[in-house]
Design a protein around this motif. Structure first.
Motif, PDB file in Angstrom:
ATOM      1  N   VAL A 213      -6.209   2.481  -2.090  1.00  0.00           N
ATOM      2  CA  VAL A 213      -5.444   1.435  -1.372  1.00  0.00           C
ATOM      3  C   VAL A 213      -5.320   1.628   0.106  1.00  0.00           C
ATOM      4  O   VAL A 213      -5.668   0.773   1.072  1.00  0.00           O
ATOM      5  N   HIS A 214      -4.961   3.112   0.460  1.00  0.00           N
ATOM      6  CA  HIS A 214      -5.073   3.372   1.832  1.00  0.00           C
ATOM      7  C   HIS A 214      -6.257   3.245   2.669  1.00  0.00           C
ATOM      8  O   HIS A 214      -6.376   2.804   3.665  1.00  0.00           O
ATOM      9  N   LEU A 215      -7.284   3.714   1.890  1.00  0.00           N
ATOM     10  CA  LEU A 215      -8.512   3.520   2.539  1.00  0.00           C
ATOM     11  C   LEU A 215      -9.152   1.991   2.585  1.00  0.00           C
ATOM     12  O   LEU A 215      -9.806   1.950   3.616  1.00  0.00           O
ATOM     13  N   GLU A 216      -8.890   1.278   1.690  1.00  0.00           N
ATOM     14  CA  GLU A 216      -9.123  -0.022   1.675  1.00  0.00           C
ATOM     15  C   GLU A 216      -8.461  -0.783   3.067  1.00  0.00           C
ATOM     16  O   GLU A 216      -9.325  -1.733   3.890  1.00  0.00           O
ATOM     17  N   PHE A 217      -7.307  -0.560   3.370  1.00  0.00           N
ATOM     18  CA  PHE A 217      -6.683  -1.137   4.400  1.00  0.00           C
ATOM     19  C   PHE A 217      -6.943  -0.394   5.722  1.00  0.00           C
ATOM     20  O   PHE A 217      -6.988  -1.203   6.813  1.00  0.00           O
ATOM     21  N   ARG A 219     -10.048   0.315   6.597  1.00  0.00           N
ATOM     22  CA  ARG A 219     -11.156  -0.500   6.571  1.00  0.00           C
ATOM     23  C   ARG A 219     -10.828  -1.864   7.076  1.00  0.00           C
ATOM     24  O   ARG A 219     -11.587  -2.113   8.035  1.00  0.00           O
ATOM     25  N   ILE A 220      -9.923  -2.259   6.386  1.00  0.00           N
ATOM     26  CA  ILE A 220      -9.541  -3.750   7.107  1.00  0.00           C
ATOM     27  C   ILE A 220      -9.139  -3.725   8.520  1.00  0.00           C
ATOM     28  O   ILE A 220      -9.411  -4.485   9.461  1.00  0.00           O
ATOM     29  N   LEU A 221      -8.240  -2.774   8.798  1.00  0.00           N
ATOM     30  CA  LEU A 221      -7.625  -2.362  10.304  1.00  0.00           C
ATOM     31  C   LEU A 221      -8.769  -2.269  11.335  1.00  0.00           C
ATOM     32  O   LEU A 221      -9.051  -2.826  12.294  1.00  0.00           O
ATOM     33  N   ARG A 222      -9.706  -1.538  10.875  1.00  0.00           N
ATOM     34  CA  ARG A 222     -11.025  -1.081  11.857  1.00  0.00           C
ATOM     35  C   ARG A 222     -11.833  -2.633  11.934  1.00  0.00           C
ATOM     36  O   ARG A 222     -12.309  -2.841  12.834  1.00  0.00           O
TER      37      ARG A 222
END
Length: 565
Positions: A213-217, A219-222
């Motif tokens: 979940v951390h990695l997914e968000f 990605r969204i931030l970037r």
């Protein structure tokens, strides 16, 4: 200790000449834009409908941005515009990296940010990391997967309690009413596991104990940082991590403190490891140029807990809900302002000030209700709203404005039940009226359909009758309008550097009904009592109402900025 200003004979309510204590908040040497910013919240579906389908859109925002530049705002904050089934006004996100066709396209977003840059306006977007839409691909994959699978580990699935798991895993309640758990069906039609949703059943909570979940968000931030956004307002920023074991909670569903249930014990809010998430996000933002920011919507108390979200390596700002809900009471307001400044200064963060947003009644309506006059009595409500707004704009720190408050808009209190859309209204069977009243489409031009909001037959929510007099074109032509009050005050705030200024209280004014403070060389006085008070000598440079202070008196429910003589 008082400064050099002289003290003269006392007059009713306040002193005729005033001395001021040492600053409770000194001028800050850091001139980063976000420390003194004015950020204007846009609720896209209600701002401006350019294509006539009844729903505001990104092109409509771009079309009207010059009006916001005239308000001297530093940035706009866009409430969600992502792909969504719109069961909760877009806070149920089905795709975090695309635009819902209701609002336009990524090309429309790029055009908006480009036009904003031309006008020297930054763009901040809403991020909703606690939950997504049940339509989101990840949740649909979780529903199709087996218990214990990696797909289900993206969310909070649990076996039920009692015989055959017939009861929810714990007693947590949804913010919108009812249980915070919904049971699933297995592929063979039998009852399956339960999933957690602190909000609507169509908004499953992510499992932030899962590194994926951390990695997914991240990605969204970037994705959005690469599209040149200047930051993120983080929805329910205190809720992501839940206490181990998901223990029962008999306090308020929103985690606010009540007798016997202090908010710091709420197992679904404010867990210590949530701060590790924001430290990582801050590090990501620091990789980008342009001073990008994070702002927390963290509903926690007291202020000493809230400021944990804005320590130097975490977020830049946090909404000040104590101020948002302040009563019409001078002693209480002085205390809230002082406590806020001292708390945020303790972690070297700016205080933010806000009076309205998309989740609460507009302050013109709130002050009318608090005065015991009912929501429809807008005389006193608007008087107090204008005064409170002028006082707020003189405070050091950051300011958030909600679209339409510069027009003095009230809530629409009489939306027919059949047209209401807030899930809080629907899930409680109308017991809670919900937030639709503050989300009604804006009036732009008095003599056009929908008061200029859009060219179609009707907007997504109905506007009240009689809003023509509050429309932007009418108020632009009236020098005494609420719109022109905001324009003058915001221009002076920037010109005088009040957002980056200091705050000192008038000596011995604690027991009066008039709030009196000094920011730089500007004295601010707001009468929250029932009787007139004398003004000290000086020149009025801004007033909440025409003619205020001309006779040397400050009437109730009025505010002035004064340059002492």
């Amino acid at each position: 200790m008082p400064n050099a200003m002289s003290v003269a004979a006392a007059a009713p309510a306040i002193l005729r000449e005033l001395a001021f204590d040492e600053p409770v908040h000194p001028t800050h040497p850091d001139n980063s834009w976000w420390r003194s910013s004015v950020i204007y919240q846009i609720y896209p579906r209600s701002f401006r409908d350019l294509n006539g389908d009844g729903m505001g859109d990104l092109a409509g925002i771009t079309h009207e941005l010059e009006h916001l530049a005239e308000l001297s705002v530093d940035a706009i904050w866009l409430s969600p515009f992502y792909t969504s089934p719109q069961r909760d006004g877009g806070y149920d996100v089905a795709d975090y990296c695309d635009i819902d066709p209701l609002f336009g396209s990524l090309d429309d977003f790029d055009a908006l940010t480009a036009r904003a840059a031309e006008l020297d306006i930054k763009v901040i977007v809403d991020l909703v990391p606690n939950h997504c839409s049940s339509d989101h691909r990840l949740f649909q994959e979780a529903l199709a997967a087996e218990p214990g699978s990696p797909e289900r580990a993206m969310f909070v699935f649990r076996d039920g309690a009692g015989p055959n798991g017939v009861n929810p895993p714990n007693n947590w309640q949804s913010h919108f009413g009812g249980s915070a758990w919904t049971r699933t069906l297995n592929s063979d039609g039998t009852a399956g596991q339960w999933y957690l949703h602190l909000f609507d059943s169509s908004q499953p909570d992510f499992n932030w104990d899962n590194p994926a979940v951390h990695l997914e968000f991240e990605r969204i931030l970037r994705f959005w940082l690469d599209r040149n956004v200047s930051g993120f307002r983080v929805d329910v920023a205190h809720a992501l991590v839940k206490a181990e074991g998901l223990p029962n909670w008999d306090g308020r569903p929103d985690g606010c403190s009540t007798e016997g249930y202090p908010g710091y014990l709420a197992p679904m809010f404010g867990q210590k490891s949530v701060h590790d998430i924001y430290r990582r996000w801050r590090a990501i933002l620091n990789e980008y140029d342009g001073d990008r920011i994070l702002c927390a919507e963290a509903v926690v108390d007291p202020l000493s807990r809230l400021v944990e979200w804005v320590r130097p390596d975490e977020m830049h700002q946090a909404f000040n809900f104590a101020y948002l809900h302040h009563p019409w009471d001078a002693k209480a307001l002085r205390s809230i302002i002082t406590d806020s400044l001292l708390a945020f200064d303790s972690v070297d963060a700016p205080t933010t000030w806000v009076l309205s947003n998309h989740d609460v009644p507009r302050h013109a309506t709130r002050f009318a209700i608090e005065a015991g006059l009912g929501a429809d009595n807008q005389g006193v409500g608007l008087d107090r709203a204008r005064a409170a707004s002028l006082a707020m704009l003189a405070l050091p720190g950051g300011v958030y404005l909600y679209q339409g408050e510069e027009l003095g808009l009230p809530d629409h209190e009489h939306i027919p039940d059949k047209l209401r859309q807030d899930p809080a209204f629907i899930r409680t069977g109308g017991e809670r009226v919900g937030r639709d009243g503050c989300r009604v489409p804006l009036p732009w031009r008095a003599d056009e359909p929908q008061y200029g909001f859009g060219a179609g037959d009707a907007g997504w929510l109905p506007q009240p009758e009689g809003w023509g007099g509050l429309s932007r074109d009418v108020q632009q032509a009236d020098p005494d309008s609420t719109l022109n009050l905001y324009r003058r005050a915001l221009g002076l705030r920037k010109e005088l550097g009040l957002g980056a200024g200091s705050l000192s209280w008038a000596t011995d004014s604690e027991d009066t009904d008039t709030v009196v403070f000094l920011n730089g060389d500007i004295m601010v006085l707001m009468n929250m009592g029932e009787c007139e008070s004398y003004l000290p000598s000086g020149t009025v440079i801004a007033a909440s109402h025409p003619g205020t202070g001309a006779d040397g008196m400050l009437a109730p429910d009025r505010c002035v900025w004064l340059r002492p003589s």
